[in-house]
Design an enzyme around this catalytic site. Structure first.
Site, PDB file in Angstrom:
ATOM      1  CD  GLU A  87      38.492  49.479  44.561  1.00  0.00           C
ATOM      2  OE1 GLU A  87      39.629  49.763  44.992  1.00  0.00           O
ATOM      3  OE2 GLU A  87      38.150  49.715  43.389  1.00  0.00           O
TER       4      GLU A  87
ATOM      5  CG  ASP B 280      38.810  42.931  37.139  1.00  0.00           C
ATOM      6  OD1 ASP B 280      38.312  43.614  38.062  1.00  0.00           O
ATOM      7  OD2 ASP B 280      38.872  43.324  35.957  1.00  0.00           O
TER       8      ASP B 280
END
Ligand SMILES: [Zn+2]
Length: 421
Positions: free
Chosen positions: A287, A368
């Site tokens: 995030e 990611d």
């Protein structure tokens, strides 16, 4: 007037019907493909998940996906029918006539009443499907924690918040449309940008607490890990909070709210109870990646550009009687133009969806990669597998359906990238 200079249906009518037909047919076709694909792979767990996800969980995910997709198909049909009734069926015209008995046609009061009654009718029609989603499907698969009482309380709160926040905006927009001449759309755009910015600022402090309780997490392993992660990533936040998401659903999540130094990190209690602290840390690193790579700012800039273009288009259409007549409205008012445009536009933009989805999937890979370099890839992978299993997200989506709609890459591809050197 005995004769009208323009006939209904006109070219716009046929264009609208073609767009609506193409959208509905594509949605139904993709849904059918998804159900077929997921069902065909129901009986074996994909090799790369064979030792992390049990067959029963995989089958539950297949059934859950099929059930949701089937409901989505009903949604497509109902949505298309409702749109036709509002436009060519004459419901907008009928509501406009009905309000003309109370307010002067074309006045701000008339426009506000017309738009609010349209929103009200739409919400009413959507209610049975929303209730079935929660108490039918979500309950059947064991995700729903919502009582009927909470469902109704949420509904009332959403309506009140929607009116308090929406009516002033509506009044401002209708006023600008009436007063600002040719360039009204530019002033409306400025108001819209200021309004959405203000909404983002007050949302975490004023709106979210109406629906959930937030408890600061100040000590323990999780708080210490998160503090170290934030420091590593050079990220300032005004606190880490636990949200009681479990009162509505067992689906887990994590998100950031707010701007600048007032950013808060919110973790659902359902997430914290299922994941180990190092796994939560890896999810948060992902995030944080969205923030650090400016995904949020880019999304806001994109939406500002899109709203500018969209308002400009409406600015060009609003003065033409064929625009109203072609979509089933005889009384050309600003409010009717707004309603028609906002209802019909999505049909014409539907085929942009795959581009947006692709853009979003690219951002997910980037986040990611960020998580991989600032936390543990193995922990993120473990967290993802648990989340897929807990949310009964399918591991075997139809590739075309996924390419069209999915904001996140398919599980197998995400994990393959995390494992790659
Ligand atoms: Zn993400």
């Amino acid at each position: 007037m005995a004769y009208s200079s323009r006939r209904v249906p006109n070219a716009l009518t046929w264009l609208f019907l073609a767009a609506l037909g193409a959208e509905a047919a594509t949605r139904l076709w993709l849904a059918a493909r998804q159900i077929r694909h997921v069902s065909a792979h129901r009986d074996s767990v994909p090799a790369s998940f064979a030792d992390s996800i049990p067959l029963a969980a995989h089958q539950k995910a297949a059934d859950y996906t099929a059930a949701k997709t089937r409901l989505g198909m009903i949604d497509v049909l109902v949505g298309a029918a409702v749109l036709l009734v509002f436009t060519l069926g004459g419901l907008i015209q009928w509501l406009s006539d009905a309000w003309s008995a109370v307010f002067a046609t074309g006045s701000i009061a008339h426009g506000t009443a017309l738009l609010l009654s349209i929103v009200f009718v739409q919400a009413l029609i959507g209610l049975p499907l929303a209730a079935y989603r929660t108490f039918g499907i979500e309950a059947r698969f064991g995700f729903n924690r919502m009582t009927l009482r909470l469902f109704i309380a949420d509904l009332v709160k959403h309506a009140v918040v929607g009116l308090v926040l929406g009516v002033p905006l509506l009044l401002a927009v209708l006023w600008l449309m009436g007063k600002m001449g040719t360039y009204w759309w530019f002033y409306v755009w400025l108001v819209w940008i200021a309004y959405s910015g203000a909404l983002m600022m007050i949302y975490p402090a004023l709106i979210l607490p109406l629906f959930n309780r937030f408890t600061p997490i100040t000590d323990g392993e999780l708080a210490a890990r998160v503090a170290r992660l934030l420091e590593r990533c050079g990220f300032k936040s005004s606190g880490l909070y636990l949200m009681d998401g479990s009162k509505r659903s067992s689906h887990g999540n994590a998100f950031f709210t707010g701007f600048g130094a007032a950013k808060r990190i919110v973790l659902f209690d359902t997430l914290v109870s299922r994941l180990q602290p190092p796994e939560v840390e890896a999810v948060l690193a992902h995030e944080l990646g969205h923030y650090r790579l400016h995904h949020i700012a880019k999304a806001m800039a994109l939406s500002a550009a899109v709203s500018f273009a969209v308002l400009w288009v409406l600015g060009q259409l609003i003065g033409h009687s064929w625009f109203y007549e072609g979509l089933g409205v005889r009384t050309a008012t600003d409010a009717a133009a707004l309603a028609l445009f906002l209802m019909v536009l999505p049909e014409f933009l539907f085929f942009v969806q795959p581009l947006l989805s692709r853009y979003s999937r690219k951002r997910e890979y980037e986040a990611d990669a960020y998580a991989k370099s600032h936390a543990s890839a193995a922990e993120l992978e473990r967290a993802l597998v648990k989340l897929y299993q807990d949310n009964a997200a399918t591991l075997t989506p139809d590739p075309l359906h996924s390419a069209f709609y999915d904001s996140h890459p398919p599980a197998a591809m995400r994990i393959a990238r995390l494992e790659a050197k």
